[in-house]
Scaffold this motif. Structure first.
Motif, PDB file in Angstrom:
ATOM      1  N   VAL A  84       0.943  -1.315   0.255  1.00 50.86           N
ATOM      2  CA  VAL A  84       0.254  -0.393   0.240  1.00 50.86           C
ATOM      3  C   VAL A  84       0.640   1.197   0.251  1.00 50.86           C
ATOM      4  CG1 VAL A  84      -1.244   1.857   1.409  1.00 50.86           C
ATOM      5  CG2 VAL A  84      -2.283  -0.860   1.354  1.00 50.86           C
ATOM      6  N   PHE A  85       2.694   1.524   0.861  1.00 51.25           N
ATOM      7  CA  PHE A  85       2.976   2.517   0.690  1.00 51.25           C
ATOM      8  C   PHE A  85       3.400   2.484  -0.645  1.00 51.25           C
ATOM      9  CE2 PHE A  85       7.115   4.402   1.588  1.00 51.25           C
ATOM     10  CZ  PHE A  85       6.152   5.295   2.244  1.00 51.25           C
ATOM     11  N   PHE A  86       3.913   1.446  -1.608  1.00 48.36           N
ATOM     12  CA  PHE A  86       4.377   1.736  -2.238  1.00 48.36           C
ATOM     13  C   PHE A  86       4.001   2.429  -3.133  1.00 48.36           C
ATOM     14  CE2 PHE A  86       7.416  -1.365   0.235  1.00 48.36           C
ATOM     15  CZ  PHE A  86       9.141  -0.239  -0.089  1.00 48.36           C
ATOM     16  N   THR A  87       2.902   1.639  -2.769  1.00 51.25           N
ATOM     17  CA  THR A  87       1.462   2.292  -4.365  1.00 51.25           C
ATOM     18  C   THR A  87       0.930   3.699  -4.384  1.00 51.25           C
ATOM     19  OG1 THR A  87      -0.428   1.553  -3.509  1.00 51.25           O
ATOM     20  CG2 THR A  87       0.638   0.022  -5.061  1.00 51.25           C
ATOM     21  N   PHE A  88       1.242   3.570  -2.698  1.00 52.49           N
ATOM     22  CA  PHE A  88       1.013   5.619  -2.351  1.00 52.49           C
ATOM     23  C   PHE A  88       2.246   6.638  -3.216  1.00 52.49           C
ATOM     24  CE2 PHE A  88      -2.968   4.341   0.444  1.00 52.49           C
ATOM     25  CZ  PHE A  88      -3.822   4.543  -0.950  1.00 52.49           C
ATOM     26  N   ASP A  89       3.816   5.995  -2.900  1.00 51.73           N
ATOM     27  CA  ASP A  89       4.620   6.803  -2.408  1.00 51.73           C
ATOM     28  C   ASP A  89       4.966   6.942  -4.578  1.00 51.73           C
ATOM     29  OD1 ASP A  89       7.411   7.560  -3.036  1.00 51.73           O
ATOM     30  OD2 ASP A  89       8.244   6.217  -2.032  1.00 51.73           O
ATOM     31  N   MET A  90       4.215   7.821  -4.960  1.00 51.37           N
ATOM     32  CA  MET A  90       3.930   7.963  -7.136  1.00 51.37           C
ATOM     33  C   MET A  90       5.382   7.879  -7.678  1.00 51.37           C
ATOM     34  SD  MET A  90       0.091   9.296  -7.084  1.00 51.37           S
ATOM     35  CE  MET A  90      -1.292   9.410  -5.709  1.00 51.37           C
ATOM     36  N   ASP A  91       5.981   8.910  -7.168  1.00 51.17           N
ATOM     37  CA  ASP A  91       7.214   8.832  -7.207  1.00 51.17           C
ATOM     38  C   ASP A  91       9.138   8.114  -7.335  1.00 51.17           C
ATOM     39  OD1 ASP A  91       8.425   9.740  -5.162  1.00 51.17           O
ATOM     40  OD2 ASP A  91       8.534  12.284  -5.459  1.00 51.17           O
ATOM     41  N   ASP A 109      -0.210  -6.753  -7.802  1.00 54.61           N
ATOM     42  CA  ASP A 109       0.762  -7.135  -8.621  1.00 54.61           C
ATOM     43  C   ASP A 109       2.064  -6.826  -8.014  1.00 54.61           C
ATOM     44  OD1 ASP A 109       2.414  -8.183 -10.419  1.00 54.61           O
ATOM     45  OD2 ASP A 109       2.089  -6.439 -12.242  1.00 54.61           O
ATOM     46  N   GLN A 110       2.235  -7.735  -7.243  1.00 51.73           N
ATOM     47  CA  GLN A 110       2.657  -8.123  -6.173  1.00 51.73           C
ATOM     48  C   GLN A 110       4.544  -8.045  -6.556  1.00 51.73           C
ATOM     49  OE1 GLN A 110       1.944 -10.843  -3.171  1.00 51.73           O
ATOM     50  NE2 GLN A 110       2.006  -9.247  -1.954  1.00 51.73           N
ATOM     51  N   ASP A 111       5.097  -9.220  -7.786  1.00 50.81           N
ATOM     52  CA  ASP A 111       5.548  -8.295  -8.548  1.00 50.81           C
ATOM     53  C   ASP A 111       6.536  -7.620  -9.563  1.00 50.81           C
ATOM     54  OD1 ASP A 111       4.125 -10.429 -10.748  1.00 50.81           O
ATOM     55  OD2 ASP A 111       5.105 -11.713 -10.144  1.00 50.81           O
ATOM     56  N   GLY A 112       4.969  -6.873  -9.392  1.00 55.20           N
ATOM     57  CA  GLY A 112       5.528  -5.911 -10.710  1.00 55.20           C
ATOM     58  C   GLY A 112       5.602  -7.245 -11.934  1.00 55.20           C
ATOM     59  N   ASN A 113       5.034  -7.933 -12.152  1.00 52.88           N
ATOM     60  CA  ASN A 113       5.178  -8.654 -13.626  1.00 52.88           C
ATOM     61  C   ASN A 113       3.814  -7.847 -14.975  1.00 52.88           C
ATOM     62  OD1 ASN A 113       3.044 -10.132 -13.098  1.00 52.88           O
ATOM     63  ND2 ASN A 113       3.955 -12.139 -13.728  1.00 52.88           N
ATOM     64  N   ASP A 153      -2.517 -17.022  -6.345  1.00 58.90           N
ATOM     65  CA  ASP A 153      -1.655 -16.739  -5.167  1.00 58.90           C
ATOM     66  C   ASP A 153      -1.288 -15.123  -4.620  1.00 58.90           C
ATOM     67  OD1 ASP A 153      -1.294 -19.505  -4.869  1.00 58.90           O
ATOM     68  OD2 ASP A 153       0.984 -19.607  -5.981  1.00 58.90           O
ATOM     69  N   GLU A 154      -0.949 -13.915  -6.100  1.00 60.80           N
ATOM     70  CA  GLU A 154      -1.315 -12.855  -5.142  1.00 60.80           C
ATOM     71  C   GLU A 154      -2.238 -12.571  -4.117  1.00 60.80           C
ATOM     72  OE1 GLU A 154       2.252 -11.210  -8.308  1.00 60.80           O
ATOM     73  OE2 GLU A 154       0.169 -11.578  -9.251  1.00 60.80           O
ATOM     74  N   LEU A 166      -4.082 -12.563 -14.588  1.00 57.38           N
ATOM     75  CA  LEU A 166      -5.100 -11.567 -15.303  1.00 57.38           C
ATOM     76  C   LEU A 166      -4.366 -10.473 -16.056  1.00 57.38           C
ATOM     77  CD1 LEU A 166      -7.811 -11.858 -12.230  1.00 57.38           C
ATOM     78  CD2 LEU A 166      -7.747 -12.748 -14.847  1.00 57.38           C
ATOM     79  N   THR A 167      -4.130  -9.399 -16.513  1.00 53.89           N
ATOM     80  CA  THR A 167      -3.797  -8.744 -17.121  1.00 53.89           C
ATOM     81  C   THR A 167      -4.551  -7.426 -16.520  1.00 53.89           C
ATOM     82  OG1 THR A 167      -5.272  -8.389 -19.118  1.00 53.89           O
ATOM     83  CG2 THR A 167      -2.273  -9.406 -19.297  1.00 53.89           C
ATOM     84  N   LEU A 168      -3.938  -6.318 -16.787  1.00 53.21           N
ATOM     85  CA  LEU A 168      -4.401  -5.014 -16.350  1.00 53.21           C
ATOM     86  C   LEU A 168      -6.061  -4.974 -17.002  1.00 53.21           C
ATOM     87  CD1 LEU A 168      -5.165  -2.624 -14.311  1.00 53.21           C
ATOM     88  CD2 LEU A 168      -4.101  -1.424 -16.496  1.00 53.21           C
TER      89      LEU A 168
END
Length: 187
Positions: free
Chosen positions: A57-64, A98-102, A108-109, A147-149
């Protein structure tokens, strides 16, 4: 304080000066680190999955991606959660899942995130395995197991029951109330 019946739309409508003062009271440096966010939310003794979810959550809000949430990111996050269009919210959910960013989410995610959310919110109304099975049964029409976006957004929008479950599972209102009301509101 500590009144969780607060209308978050009213809170968001407060003038920017008031919001800025609340933010600066919690974080005089003008930046919130991951450690400070966990302290503000009073999160201690969480499971590994819950801890990893808060990190995500933190990293998705840390946009830069600088390792801090600044005031602009803070307001953007709160605004998204309260007033964001459905496509914006679904994109944010996807990025969170998308925890692994792929660029794809798998069962599982999704199950890990849902279980972690329940560890944090203590809301166990919906079984994570059931919602994940339902999502993949209805949305993963090609049967690829991920699933893709685009698949996620279109599939979620096509199934009102899935949207309702996602809204219920991903409701960060209690977290936002804690942030808005400050640590003094935590009992």
């Amino acid at each position: 304080m500590g009144n969780h019946g607060s209308n978050l739309d009213d809170i968001l409508a407060e003038d920017m000066h008031h919001w800025y003062n609340k933010f600066m009271k919690e974080s005089p440096s003008g930046l919130i680190t991951l450690f400070e966010l966990k302290a503000i939310l009073g999160l201690k003794g969480m499971s590994e999955n819950a801890n990893s979810y808060v990190d995500q959550v933190f990293f998705t809000f840390d946009m830069d991606g600088d390792g801090y949430i600044d005031f602009v990111e803070y307001i953007a996050a709160v605004s998204l959660m309260l007033k964001g269009e459905i496509n914006q919210k679904l994109k944010w959910y996807f990025k969170l899942f998308d925890q692994d960013g792929n660029g794809k989410i798998d069962k599982d995610e999704l199950e890990t995130i849902f279980s972690a959310i329940q560890d944090i919110t203590r809301n166990r109304d919906i079984d994570p395995e059931e919602i994940v099975s339902l999502i993949f049964e209805r949305i993963d029409v090609k049967g690829e197991g991920e699933l893709t976006l685009e698949e996620f957004i279109e599939g979620a929008k096509d199934h009102e029951d899935i949207m309702d479950m996602l809204k219920k599972m991903m409701d960060l209102t209690p977290v936002l109330v804690i942030i808005v009301e400050g640590r003094a509101g935590i009992k």
